[in-house]
Motif scaffolding. Structure first.
Motif, mmCIF file in Angstrom:
data_model
loop_
_atom_site.group_PDB
_atom_site.id
_atom_site.type_symbol
_atom_site.label_atom_id
_atom_site.label_comp_id
_atom_site.label_asym_id
_atom_site.label_seq_id
_atom_site.Cartn_x
_atom_site.Cartn_y
_atom_site.Cartn_z
ATOM 1 N N LEU A 39 0.792 -1.223 0.000
ATOM 2 C CA LEU A 39 0.000 0.000 0.000
ATOM 3 C C LEU A 39 0.832 1.285 0.000
ATOM 4 N N PRO A 40 1.915 1.404 0.778
ATOM 5 C CA PRO A 40 2.679 2.657 0.714
ATOM 6 C C PRO A 40 3.183 2.986 -0.689
ATOM 7 N N GLY A 41 3.559 1.958 -1.444
ATOM 8 C CA GLY A 41 3.990 2.209 -2.814
ATOM 9 C C GLY A 41 2.841 2.667 -3.694
ATOM 10 N N GLN A 42 1.683 2.048 -3.534
ATOM 11 C CA GLN A 42 0.528 2.468 -4.316
ATOM 12 C C GLN A 42 0.107 3.892 -3.979
ATOM 13 N N CYS A 43 0.289 4.272 -2.712
ATOM 14 C CA CYS A 43 -0.096 5.622 -2.304
ATOM 15 C C CYS A 43 0.826 6.680 -2.902
ATOM 16 N N VAL A 45 2.162 6.349 -5.918
ATOM 17 C CA VAL A 45 1.805 6.405 -7.333
ATOM 18 C C VAL A 45 0.420 7.018 -7.517
ATOM 19 N N LYS A 46 -0.527 6.634 -6.631
ATOM 20 C CA LYS A 46 -1.895 7.155 -6.705
ATOM 21 C C LYS A 46 -2.306 7.674 -5.325
ATOM 22 N N PRO A 47 -1.889 8.879 -4.965
ATOM 23 C CA PRO A 47 -2.211 9.400 -3.626
ATOM 24 C C PRO A 47 -3.693 9.653 -3.401
ATOM 25 N N GLU A 48 -4.491 9.607 -4.460
ATOM 26 C CA GLU A 48 -5.925 9.845 -4.287
ATOM 27 C C GLU A 48 -6.683 8.628 -3.775
ATOM 28 N N LEU A 49 -6.026 7.484 -3.638
ATOM 29 C CA LEU A 49 -6.699 6.287 -3.138
ATOM 30 C C LEU A 49 -7.235 6.540 -1.734
ATOM 31 N N PRO A 50 -8.460 6.091 -1.436
ATOM 32 C CA PRO A 50 -9.040 6.364 -0.109
ATOM 33 C C PRO A 50 -8.226 5.790 1.040
ATOM 34 N N LEU A 51 -7.598 4.624 0.837
ATOM 35 C CA LEU A 51 -6.841 3.997 1.924
ATOM 36 C C LEU A 51 -5.571 4.761 2.275
ATOM 37 N N CYS A 52 -5.159 5.688 1.426
ATOM 38 C CA CYS A 52 -3.905 6.402 1.677
ATOM 39 C C CYS A 52 -4.054 7.515 2.699
ATOM 40 N N LYS A 53 -5.269 7.887 3.010
ATOM 41 C CA LYS A 53 -5.487 8.993 3.937
ATOM 42 C C LYS A 53 -5.076 8.581 5.347
ATOM 43 N N ASN A 54 -4.188 9.370 5.939
ATOM 44 C CA ASN A 54 -3.728 9.167 7.328
ATOM 45 C C ASN A 54 -3.060 7.805 7.527
ATOM 46 N N CYS A 206 6.230 -2.671 -10.074
ATOM 47 C CA CYS A 206 6.570 -1.344 -9.564
ATOM 48 C C CYS A 206 5.795 -0.282 -10.331
ATOM 49 N N GLY A 207 5.662 0.873 -9.713
ATOM 50 C CA GLY A 207 5.078 2.048 -10.341
ATOM 51 C C GLY A 207 6.045 3.209 -10.255
ATOM 52 N N ARG A 208 5.782 4.218 -11.022
ATOM 53 C CA ARG A 208 6.652 5.393 -11.073
ATOM 54 C C ARG A 208 6.085 6.487 -10.182
ATOM 55 N N SER A 209 6.856 6.897 -9.193
ATOM 56 C CA SER A 209 6.465 7.995 -8.324
ATOM 57 C C SER A 209 7.059 9.282 -8.875
ATOM 58 N N GLU A 210 6.192 10.166 -9.348
ATOM 59 C CA GLU A 210 6.676 11.415 -9.915
ATOM 60 C C GLU A 210 7.245 12.332 -8.839
ATOM 61 N N LYS A 211 6.692 12.263 -7.629
ATOM 62 C CA LYS A 211 7.191 13.121 -6.560
ATOM 63 C C LYS A 211 8.589 12.703 -6.125
ATOM 64 N N THR A 218 4.833 -1.727 -5.789
ATOM 65 C CA THR A 218 3.388 -1.583 -5.630
ATOM 66 C C THR A 218 2.663 -2.917 -5.479
ATOM 67 N N GLU A 219 3.148 -3.992 -6.136
ATOM 68 C CA GLU A 219 2.443 -5.276 -6.092
ATOM 69 C C GLU A 219 3.425 -6.442 -6.102
ATOM 70 N N VAL A 220 2.941 -7.569 -5.583
ATOM 71 C CA VAL A 220 3.629 -8.854 -5.668
ATOM 72 C C VAL A 220 2.602 -9.865 -6.177
ATOM 73 N N ARG A 221 2.924 -10.581 -7.237
ATOM 74 C CA ARG A 221 1.999 -11.553 -7.819
ATOM 75 C C ARG A 221 2.640 -12.937 -7.840
ATOM 76 N N VAL A 222 1.832 -13.944 -7.527
ATOM 77 C CA VAL A 222 2.300 -15.333 -7.514
ATOM 78 C C VAL A 222 1.304 -16.176 -8.304
ATOM 79 N N LYS A 223 1.812 -16.947 -9.263
ATOM 80 C CA LYS A 223 0.981 -17.837 -10.067
ATOM 81 C C LYS A 223 0.787 -19.153 -9.331
ATOM 82 N N LEU A 224 -0.460 -19.607 -9.236
ATOM 83 C CA LEU A 224 -0.785 -20.821 -8.494
ATOM 84 C C LEU A 224 -1.609 -21.770 -9.355
ATOM 85 N N ARG A 225 -1.361 -23.048 -9.171
ATOM 86 C CA ARG A 225 -2.228 -24.060 -9.772
ATOM 87 C C ARG A 225 -3.570 -24.041 -9.044
#
Length: 332
Positions: A39-43, A45-54, A206-211, A218-225
């Motif tokens: 989440l901190p990485g997503q915030c 990249v996209k600080p407008e996400l509701p979960l990023c507040k406080n 990963c995402g690009r933080s302009e600031k 931003t994410e971790v993905r794992v492929k599963l059977r």
């Protein structure tokens, strides 16, 4: 005569069948992708996400991977698995006057997900975005394509998300918060626990933080059977595409940001010669000089010692005689 017509009809059908185009490949599921977010990485990249507040480091979601969803993926050259919920279009709520449509308002207009109380609490723990109805959106978009019930689908997603939080990879991410890390270092922490072959099932995003002007996790993905979604996370439950390896979407080195960390101002570029304004020196007030007065010295008054009082005749007085001399006896 009738048999001749029958054969003619079958021949025409065969010719028409050969002339018509073949239908596309069927919609067939092949594996799942467990999507976890940092989440901190997503915030950043996209600080407008509701979960990023406080959001601060005190929050569990700021120190651990959180669940985005368990996505069913189709086989190669198959129809994409998307929007399989037939009830998604049956629910719509008109916007009130002055209301702005957001992703959260769109999600909360979808049909509610029916889960047991225990599973709902567990889901909210690993998926904080349920506050904004994210589980409805992911079920409508992807989960319904799994052909599982909502209870069974989200139970698998929660169990595997808890497994991911217990991995060495999650520990490595939490330990590196606020610093830059090597991509291979995170991959090595995953393969150390699940074997070298598991690297083909892992994807870092990963995402690009302009600031901050750099890449952030931003994410971790794992492929599963499919069986891997039912059992505890292990190397035999991971899915690898034959003859290829997942391409990471992160550079060789990137930032694992800290929640609530102040964003530094961008470095100012030097101005052209002759365009720099000389700042005016501020008026410095004169300091107040304190008034120093001479100290007052008090001379103590010295008095003569008092004479000893006369002796009291009623009390015994010391004898003013010489001390008695002891004469030893004469020796015979």
């Amino acid at each position: 005569m009738k048999s001749g017509r029958l054969w003619l009809g079958l021949l025409l059908l065969a010719l028409l069948a050969g002339a018509l185009p073949r239908p596309s490949a069927a919609q067939t599921m092949d594996h799942y992708t467990l999507i976890m977010a940092f989440l901190p990485g997503q915030c950043l990249v996209k600080p407008e996400l509701p979960l990023c507040k406080n959001l601060t480091l005190k929050d569990t979601a700021a120190r651990n991977l959180i669940l985005v969803g368990l996505r069913p993926d189709p086989r190669a050259n198959s129809v994409p698995l998307r929007d399989c919920d037939p009830m998604a279009g049956a629910f719509s709520t008109p916007l009130m006057e002055g209301e702005v449509e957001t992703l959260a308002t769109q999600s909360c207009t979808l049909p509610p997900v029916k889960l047991s109380p225990d599973l709902s609490r567990a889901l909210a723990e690993v998926m904080p975005a349920t506050t904004y109805c994210a589980e409805r959106r992911f079920w409508s978009s992807y989960g319904a394509c799994s052909m599982l019930s909502q209870e069974r689908y989200f139970q698998r997603a929660v169990d595997r998300a808890i497994d991911m939080r217990r991995t060495l990879l999650n520990v490595a991410i939490a330990s590196a918060i606020g610093t830059r890390v090597k991509r291979d270092a995170l991959v090595d922490s995953f393969t150390q626990q699940f074997g070298d072959e598991s690297a083909a099932s892992l994807q870092l995003v990963c995402g690009r933080s302009e600031k901050r002007r750099q890449a952030v996790l931003t994410e971790v993905r794992v492929k599963l059977r499919q069986l891997g979604t039912m059992n505890q996370l292990a190397k035999d439950g991971m899915w690898q595409e034959a003859g290829s390896t997942l391409r990471h979407r992160c550079p060789d080195e990137f930032l694992i940001p800290e929640a609530g960390q102040p964003v530094p101002d961008p470095v100012a570029k030097p101005a052209a010669p002759g365009t720099v304004d000389i700042p005016q020196m501020p008026d410095i007030p004169q300091p107040d000089v304190p008034t120093v007065t001479a100290p007052t010295v008090t001379v103590p008054e010295i008095t003569a010692p008092q004479a000893a009082p006369p002796p009291d005749p009623t009390k015994p007085q010391p004898m003013e005689t010489e001390p008695m001399q002891i004469i030893p006896p004469l020796s015979e």
